[in-house]
Design a protein around this motif. Structure first.
Motif, PDB file in Angstrom:
ATOM      1  N   LYS A 120       0.821  -1.214   0.000  1.00  0.00           N
ATOM      2  CA  LYS A 120       0.000   0.000   0.000  1.00  0.00           C
ATOM      3  C   LYS A 120       0.861   1.275   0.000  1.00  0.00           C
ATOM      4  CE  LYS A 120      -0.923   0.348   4.962  1.00  0.00           C
ATOM      5  NZ  LYS A 120      -1.992   0.351   5.964  1.00  0.00           N
ATOM      6  N   PHE A 121       2.050   1.226   0.577  1.00  0.00           N
ATOM      7  CA  PHE A 121       2.944   2.380   0.551  1.00  0.00           C
ATOM      8  C   PHE A 121       3.755   2.405  -0.736  1.00  0.00           C
ATOM      9  CE2 PHE A 121       2.641   1.552   5.241  1.00  0.00           C
ATOM     10  CZ  PHE A 121       1.819   2.634   5.505  1.00  0.00           C
ATOM     11  N   ARG A 122       4.201   1.244  -1.141  1.00  0.00           N
ATOM     12  CA  ARG A 122       5.028   1.128  -2.347  1.00  0.00           C
ATOM     13  C   ARG A 122       4.260   1.605  -3.581  1.00  0.00           C
ATOM     14  NH1 ARG A 122       6.690  -4.814  -3.947  1.00  0.00           N
ATOM     15  NH2 ARG A 122       5.288  -5.007  -2.217  1.00  0.00           N
ATOM     16  N   GLU A 123       3.009   1.188  -3.695  1.00  0.00           N
ATOM     17  CA  GLU A 123       2.228   1.505  -4.882  1.00  0.00           C
ATOM     18  C   GLU A 123       2.019   3.008  -5.038  1.00  0.00           C
ATOM     19  OE1 GLU A 123      -1.348  -0.525  -7.315  1.00  0.00           O
ATOM     20  OE2 GLU A 123      -1.670  -0.357  -5.163  1.00  0.00           O
ATOM     21  N   VAL A 124       1.653   3.709  -3.958  1.00  0.00           N
ATOM     22  CA  VAL A 124       1.433   5.155  -4.081  1.00  0.00           C
ATOM     23  C   VAL A 124       2.739   5.876  -4.386  1.00  0.00           C
ATOM     24  CG1 VAL A 124      -0.670   5.255  -2.673  1.00  0.00           C
ATOM     25  CG2 VAL A 124       1.551   5.584  -1.573  1.00  0.00           C
ATOM     26  N   LEU A 125       3.838   5.397  -3.832  1.00  0.00           N
ATOM     27  CA  LEU A 125       5.139   6.023  -4.076  1.00  0.00           C
ATOM     28  C   LEU A 125       5.571   5.855  -5.530  1.00  0.00           C
ATOM     29  CD1 LEU A 125       6.975   7.658  -2.292  1.00  0.00           C
ATOM     30  CD2 LEU A 125       8.191   5.579  -1.675  1.00  0.00           C
ATOM     31  N   VAL A 126       5.374   4.674  -6.091  1.00  0.00           N
ATOM     32  CA  VAL A 126       5.734   4.430  -7.490  1.00  0.00           C
ATOM     33  C   VAL A 126       4.858   5.265  -8.420  1.00  0.00           C
ATOM     34  CG1 VAL A 126       5.737   2.706  -9.344  1.00  0.00           C
ATOM     35  CG2 VAL A 126       6.759   2.169  -7.137  1.00  0.00           C
ATOM     36  N   LEU A 127       3.560   5.316  -8.145  1.00  0.00           N
ATOM     37  CA  LEU A 127       2.673   6.119  -8.989  1.00  0.00           C
ATOM     38  C   LEU A 127       3.042   7.595  -8.918  1.00  0.00           C
ATOM     39  CD1 LEU A 127      -0.722   4.326  -8.277  1.00  0.00           C
ATOM     40  CD2 LEU A 127       0.607   4.261 -10.404  1.00  0.00           C
ATOM     41  N   ASP A 128       3.466   8.041  -7.750  1.00  0.00           N
ATOM     42  CA  ASP A 128       3.880   9.436  -7.582  1.00  0.00           C
ATOM     43  C   ASP A 128       5.236   9.694  -8.241  1.00  0.00           C
ATOM     44  OD1 ASP A 128       3.808  12.135  -6.368  1.00  0.00           O
ATOM     45  OD2 ASP A 128       5.428  11.344  -5.121  1.00  0.00           O
ATOM     46  N   LEU A 129       6.234   8.893  -7.926  1.00  0.00           N
ATOM     47  CA  LEU A 129       7.596   9.140  -8.414  1.00  0.00           C
ATOM     48  C   LEU A 129       7.790   8.805  -9.886  1.00  0.00           C
ATOM     49  CD1 LEU A 129       9.744   7.719  -5.478  1.00  0.00           C
ATOM     50  CD2 LEU A 129       9.431  10.118  -6.099  1.00  0.00           C
ATOM     51  N   HIS A 130       7.365   7.620 -10.263  1.00  0.00           N
ATOM     52  CA  HIS A 130       7.644   7.172 -11.629  1.00  0.00           C
ATOM     53  C   HIS A 130       6.631   7.696 -12.632  1.00  0.00           C
ATOM     54  CE1 HIS A 130       9.222   4.843 -14.873  1.00  0.00           C
ATOM     55  NE2 HIS A 130       8.065   4.239 -15.049  1.00  0.00           N
ATOM     56  N   TYR A 131       5.364   7.690 -12.265  1.00  0.00           N
ATOM     57  CA  TYR A 131       4.329   8.086 -13.214  1.00  0.00           C
ATOM     58  C   TYR A 131       3.916   9.542 -13.075  1.00  0.00           C
ATOM     59  CZ  TYR A 131       4.072   3.230 -14.464  1.00  0.00           C
ATOM     60  OH  TYR A 131       4.396   1.980 -14.907  1.00  0.00           O
ATOM     61  N   ASP A 132       4.455  10.241 -12.073  1.00  0.00           N
ATOM     62  CA  ASP A 132       4.149  11.661 -11.883  1.00  0.00           C
ATOM     63  C   ASP A 132       2.646  11.933 -11.815  1.00  0.00           C
ATOM     64  OD1 ASP A 132       6.010  13.542 -11.331  1.00  0.00           O
ATOM     65  OD2 ASP A 132       6.500  14.009 -13.409  1.00  0.00           O
ATOM     66  N   MET A 133       1.913  11.022 -11.214  1.00  0.00           N
ATOM     67  CA  MET A 133       0.459  11.175 -11.153  1.00  0.00           C
ATOM     68  C   MET A 133       0.083  12.098 -10.002  1.00  0.00           C
ATOM     69  SD  MET A 133      -0.984   7.345 -11.942  1.00  0.00           S
ATOM     70  CE  MET A 133      -2.685   7.868 -12.089  1.00  0.00           C
ATOM     71  N   PRO A 134      -0.870  12.979 -10.237  1.00  0.00           N
ATOM     72  CA  PRO A 134      -1.374  13.816  -9.145  1.00  0.00           C
ATOM     73  C   PRO A 134      -2.119  12.955  -8.114  1.00  0.00           C
ATOM     74  CG  PRO A 134      -2.257  14.536 -11.278  1.00  0.00           C
ATOM     75  CD  PRO A 134      -1.479  13.293 -11.516  1.00  0.00           C
ATOM     76  N   ILE A 135      -2.216  13.459  -6.908  1.00  0.00           N
ATOM     77  CA  ILE A 135      -2.841  12.723  -5.813  1.00  0.00           C
ATOM     78  C   ILE A 135      -4.258  12.285  -6.169  1.00  0.00           C
ATOM     79  CG2 ILE A 135      -3.750  13.003  -3.466  1.00  0.00           C
ATOM     80  CD1 ILE A 135      -1.086  14.489  -2.855  1.00  0.00           C
TER      81      ILE A 135
END
Length: 169
Positions: A120-135
């Motif tokens: 649950k922490f890893r997934e949000v971090l990857v989506l934020d860092l790698h995919y540059d997705m907004p919250i």
């Protein structure tokens, strides 16, 4: 979008193909399975474009299909290498081979720590860092509240910082 022609599908695959494949690989850890999932996602998009309501971006919709498809395949989460250096390194800046090696080693160490985090922490971090997705897009993709995304991102970053301090990287 009521229907999609093959030229439109080709353009969508060209534009989003690597993101879809990378996310499928993140979710499964297997090249061949990521290939299959990416192909399945675009087939589903082709036949299901009429279900796209435009409430999110096309990319978010495709990533959602990817996530659901990967979960159906019931494979473990895994991401081995994502290079953060492209985001960190200024364009046109040349560095020595030694510095480049140390930077890559540092990045690998950070990703090793990220991969040890609970999903649950890893997934949000990857989506934020790698995919540059907004919250908000992360929240829509994962089906959770934006506040939960913010909380998980904060906690994930804290966990990474704590591990970095322990390892004195």
């Amino acid at each position: 979008m009521a229907s999609m022609d093959t030229d439109t599908l080709d353009a969508i695959m060209e534009h989003y193909g690597s993101d879809i494949w990378n996310y499928a690989y993140f979710l499964t850890g297997q090249h061949a399975l990521a290939d299959d999932i990416a192909q399945e996602v675009f087939i589903k998009a082709y036949y299901g474009i009429h279900t796209f309501r435009g409430q999110s971006s096309l990319k978010t919709w495709l990533l959602t299909i990817t996530r659901h498809t990967a979960f159906r395949h019931k494979k473990s989460f895994f991401l081995r290498r994502v290079t953060l250096l492209d985001r960190i390194q200024p364009a046109g800046h040349s560095i020595s081979a030694e510095t480049e090696y140390l930077d890559r080693q540092y990045t690998d160490d950070i990703w090793d720590i990220i991969m040890e985090l609970p999903v649950k922490f890893r997934e949000v971090l990857v989506l934020d860092l790698h995919y540059d997705m907004p919250i908000q897009q992360i929240a829509e993709l994962l089906g959770i509240a934006a506040g939960t995304v913010k909380s998980r991102l904060y906690r994930a970053r804290q966990k990474v910082q704590n591990k970095l301090g322990e390892h004195q990287i």
